[in-house]
Design a protein around this motif. Structure first.
Motif, PDB file in Angstrom:
ATOM      1  N   ASP A 230       0.840  -1.205   0.000  1.00 60.93           N
ATOM      2  CA  ASP A 230       0.000   0.000   0.000  1.00 60.93           C
ATOM      3  C   ASP A 230       0.868   1.246   0.000  1.00 60.93           C
ATOM      4  N   GLN A 231       1.982   1.204   0.734  1.00 58.86           N
ATOM      5  CA  GLN A 231       2.898   2.333   0.748  1.00 58.86           C
ATOM      6  C   GLN A 231       3.552   2.508  -0.615  1.00 58.86           C
ATOM      7  N   VAL A 232       3.838   1.380  -1.278  1.00 59.99           N
ATOM      8  CA  VAL A 232       4.441   1.444  -2.612  1.00 59.99           C
ATOM      9  C   VAL A 232       3.502   2.139  -3.590  1.00 59.99           C
ATOM     10  N   THR A 233       2.264   1.708  -3.635  1.00 64.89           N
ATOM     11  CA  THR A 233       1.314   2.310  -4.575  1.00 64.89           C
ATOM     12  C   THR A 233       1.086   3.783  -4.258  1.00 64.89           C
ATOM     13  N   ILE A 249       0.485  -4.845  -9.214  1.00 64.94           N
ATOM     14  CA  ILE A 249       0.198  -5.239  -7.832  1.00 64.94           C
ATOM     15  C   ILE A 249      -1.245  -5.708  -7.702  1.00 64.94           C
ATOM     16  N   ALA A 250      -2.188  -4.955  -8.312  1.00 64.80           N
ATOM     17  CA  ALA A 250      -3.606  -5.314  -8.220  1.00 64.80           C
ATOM     18  C   ALA A 250      -3.880  -6.646  -8.911  1.00 64.80           C
ATOM     19  N   CYS A 251      -3.193  -6.906 -10.025  1.00 61.43           N
ATOM     20  CA  CYS A 251      -3.394  -8.147 -10.774  1.00 61.43           C
ATOM     21  C   CYS A 251      -3.087  -9.367  -9.910  1.00 61.43           C
ATOM     22  N   TYR A 252      -1.941  -9.363  -9.252  1.00 58.08           N
ATOM     23  CA  TYR A 252      -1.546 -10.535  -8.475  1.00 58.08           C
ATOM     24  C   TYR A 252      -2.269 -10.602  -7.135  1.00 58.08           C
ATOM     25  N   ILE A 261       0.428  -8.496   1.461  1.00 59.36           N
ATOM     26  CA  ILE A 261       0.605  -7.266   2.238  1.00 59.36           C
ATOM     27  C   ILE A 261       1.949  -6.601   1.947  1.00 59.36           C
ATOM     28  N   THR A 262       3.004  -7.410   1.902  1.00 61.80           N
ATOM     29  CA  THR A 262       4.355  -6.859   1.787  1.00 61.80           C
ATOM     30  C   THR A 262       4.986  -7.222   0.438  1.00 61.80           C
ATOM     31  N   VAL A 263       6.148  -6.626   0.192  1.00 59.27           N
ATOM     32  CA  VAL A 263       6.909  -6.937  -1.012  1.00 59.27           C
ATOM     33  C   VAL A 263       7.277  -8.415  -1.040  1.00 59.27           C
ATOM     34  N   ARG A 264       7.624  -8.980   0.115  1.00 63.91           N
ATOM     35  CA  ARG A 264       7.934 -10.420   0.152  1.00 63.91           C
ATOM     36  C   ARG A 264       6.741 -11.250  -0.295  1.00 63.91           C
ATOM     37  N   PHE A 455      13.283   2.199  -6.500  1.00 67.12           N
ATOM     38  CA  PHE A 455      12.355   2.740  -5.526  1.00 67.12           C
ATOM     39  C   PHE A 455      13.025   3.111  -4.209  1.00 67.12           C
ATOM     40  N   ALA A 456      14.235   2.597  -4.005  1.00 66.97           N
ATOM     41  CA  ALA A 456      14.916   2.826  -2.722  1.00 66.97           C
ATOM     42  C   ALA A 456      15.319   4.290  -2.590  1.00 66.97           C
ATOM     43  N   GLU A 457      14.341   5.122  -2.257  1.00 65.36           N
ATOM     44  CA  GLU A 457      14.573   6.554  -2.156  1.00 65.36           C
ATOM     45  C   GLU A 457      15.421   6.905  -0.934  1.00 65.36           C
TER      46      GLU A 457
END
Length: 679
Positions: A230-233, A249-252, A261-264, A455-457
């Motif tokens: 959610d933070q990513v989007t 993200i929504a597709c999967y 929930i998470t990137v993992r 993305f690693a800001e």
């Protein structure tokens, strides 16, 4: 081979418990037992080293796979020390007398003899090396992605794990630099599963480059894998490709039966979808007929292939393209310069010798290059890559001279050779998914580049990515096995450092002890003899070792029975004399007295590119000194400490020292900067 003993075994069950043997001793005895019972000695040698062959039958593919074992006697070898031990942090290990190479060549080489370049060949399906003390290294593994037509990486890794377990290896390292579809698998699998691809077989973090410790690695993995989708989007809403990322993200999330929930969660689910699709789309492979025959029959009586002319046509690649594709710690410019030096030496020899062989052996080429290049590791690395490559107007080939049976490098003008291979350049990277869900590989690549790399800001996330990328050394350790119901007593016996001046050998740490077995009712004197025998058989400097005392048993007589005095499975410390301390074959790190003291915290060679200060001769990472991998190391380098001690403060600026590279040493170390952020 003994009459009635077959060396043909089913691939997937080979070296399962009791199939075909059940080795029970230490590795040095188990490997000999295996060669005696399950392998056939070949009629030829490699560099004078004996070769054994065991055939493995892959029933579903219908192929007969040769597994070669080569016994390398260190005293007769040009590779006396082990570079893999040095990079694994085992420089302090004592030099073992023998190394055992276990090799499955590339598919196309199954019917051919092994040649003198076998140890440097990177195309082997499997190449593992185990020292006679049970410590070893997985050097290369190539499955379907690496060019094999029959074996996938998982099958090969299963076999390697059974080999190490059955032979009772003690510790095995692997340098994980594997890549797939332009992605570092140690980063992708680390985020998705919490471990590398090799982690499925129990390989864990050993040590990282640039002073990275295990807690740094674990914290970095935790930080990257716990990023919330959610933070990513939300963060992507201001980016041009925000809609595409949201769609992926929504597709999967829609495909998954459980919340992502998470990137993992996301990466693990997509990799599972990819795996299922790969199984469904796997084509059937026509299986050739397997026939029971010796290796000599396979090579001499193989039926001729009508299309052999096409298959044998040689294609050449530009060395510049080869160098660019290598995952090397040296910049491409240095690799190309080294290759040019070798070609010039070959050209000069060809002009000087009008008749006879104008090629150069590996050692001759190495010596010629050393006149211009001091880094022998760089020279060896380039020589490994020089075969059927174009450098300047010449083609460099590597082949065994039929007259001398020595591997030689030769050159030929390009116009006299076949046309070079028209290499397909990689397509420009498409960092977005055109149709999310249609191709899992494309989606993984899209997320890998945009989530993990771009993305690693924050400093924390970008540092976490670098830490995982710089963690390449992984290790599996097999526990010491001591069966309480067995009729043997087993111990790990270590030589005390005060044994006959042995302190000089232990300057970089204590080497591991040796596994020793004695019958249940043995005496203390029997144990001393067994320790002497095991140490003499294993280590180069212990040919004349005599054990005088066992710590804690000094007051006991040699005739007293061990049972009841010391518990089986214990670690024992022994004293003795007769060690050859004048030998150069003491430590695997070699006899050179070099010192590593880098600002990142590294105190030993970790396999990364380094530079030595011309004043204090202390080695540091070039990256930590501000020298990029694409830059050549300056001809004169002075470290920051020496620069400070030799010049007044006003002289320590880039104007005076930029020419010699010392200004670069004043740049904060990128790998160390902010390390405290992930503690």
């Amino acid at each position: 081979m003994k009459k009635g003993v077959s060396n043909f075994y089913e691939f997937h069950s080979f070296l399962d418990p009791g199939c075909p043997i059940t080795p029970m001793g230490p590795f040095r005895d188990n490997i000999r037992y295996f060669l005696q019972e399950c392998a056939e000695v070949e009629e030829y040698t490699v560099e004078g080293m004996p070769i054994w062959c065991t055939f493995l039958i892959h029933k579903s593919k219908g192929v007969l796979i040769p597994l070669y074992t080569i016994e390398e006697n260190v005293k007769n070898s040009v590779r006396t020390f082990c570079d893999h031990c040095r990079c694994a942090g085992w420089s302090h290990h004592l030099v073992s007398k023998r190394k055992y190479h276990l090799i499955i060549p590339a598919d196309s080489e199954w019917k051919n003899h092994l040649d003198d370049g076998v140890f440097d060949d990177q195309t082997h399906i499997l190449h593992g090396l185990i020292h006679s003390n049970g410590f070893g290294h997985l050097i290369s593994l190539n499955g379907i992605e690496g060019g094999s037509k029959y074996l996938c990486g998982r099958e090969v890794m299963d076999l390697w794990d059974r080999i190490c377990t059955s032979f009772q290896a003690r510790k095995i390292t692997v340098e994980d630099v594997s890549r797939k579809h332009m992605m570092d698998l140690r980063l992708l699998y680390g985020v998705a599963y919490g471990h590398t691809w090799f982690g499925r077989w129990g390989y864990k973090f050993s040590h990282g480059s640039f002073g990275i410790m295990e807690h740094h690695y674990e914290k970095a993995i935790e930080m990257l894998s716990s990023i919330e989708l959610d933070q990513v989007t939300d963060d992507f809403r201001y980016i041009r490709r925000s809609n595409v990322m949201k769609q992926v993200i929504a597709c999967y999330r829609g495909l998954s039966n459980t919340p992502l929930i998470t990137v993992r969660d996301l990466f693990r689910f997509i990799l599972a979808v990819k795996s299922c699709n790969s199984v469904k789309e796997k084509p059937n492979v026509a299986a050739p007929v397997v026939r029971a025959c010796s290796s000599r029959y396979l090579m001499r009586n193989a039926a001729p292939n009508k299309s052999v002319g096409k298959e044998k046509s040689v294609r050449y690649r530009k060395f510049s393209n080869v160098a660019a594709s290598l995952d090397s710690r040296w910049p491409v410019r240095r690799l190309e310069f080294t290759a040019d030096v070798i070609v010039e030496a070959l050209r000069e020899k060809r002009e000087a010798i009008r008749f006879g062989s104008c090629g150069m052996s590996r050692q001759e080429a190495r010596d010629a290059a050393r006149l211009h290049i001091g880094d022998t590791g760089l020279i060896d690395y380039v020589l490994k890559s020089m075969n059927n490559v174009i450098i300047g107007g010449y083609v460099v080939r590597r082949a065994v001279n039929r007259a001398t049976r020595v591997l030689e490098y030769t050159i030929q003008e390009l116009q006299n050779c076949d046309q070079p291979e028209q290499e397909k350049l990689p397509e420009p990277f498409q960092d977005y998914a055109v149709n999310p869900g249609a191709d899992a590989y494309t989606d993984v690549l899209c997320l890998y580049n945009n989530l993990l790399l771009s993305f690693a800001e924050s400093d924390e996330l970008s540092l976490a990515v670098r830490i995982v990328s710089d963690s390449k050394q992984f290790l599996k350790e097999w526990p010491f096995r001591d069966d309480p119901d067995d009729s043997l007593l087993r111990f790990i016996c270590c030589i005390l450092p005060n044994s006959n001046g042995l302190e000089a050998v232990f300057t970089k740490g204590y080497p591991p002890g040796e596994v020793v077995e004695v019958p249940l009712h043995s005496t203390i004197g029997d144990l001393k003899i067994a320790v002497e025998s095991a140490m003499r058989d294993t280590y180069c400097i212990m040919d004349n070792l005599m054990i005088t005392d066992i710590a804690g048993m000094e007051q006991l007589e040699d005739y007293e029975v061990l049972f009841g005095i010391v518990q089986s499975g214990s670690e024992l410390w022994v004293r003795g004399f007769g060690l050859d301390l004048d030998s150069e074959l003491k430590n695997e790190g070699g006899s050179d007295n070099w010192t590593v003291n880098c600002r990142c915290g590294a105190r030993d060679d970790d396999g990364e590119r380094m530079v030595s200060c011309d004043i204090c001769e202390i080695w540091q990472h070039t990256r930590c000194c501000g020298i990029e991998d694409s830059e050549v190391v300056p001809p004169l380098f002075v470290c920051e400490a020496c620069c400070t001690s030799l010049a007044p403060p006003r002289a320590q600026n880039s104007f005076e020292f930029a020419h010699y590279g010392t200004a670069a040493a004043l740049v904060p170390c990128a790998s160390h900067f902010g390390m405290d952020l992930i503690y």
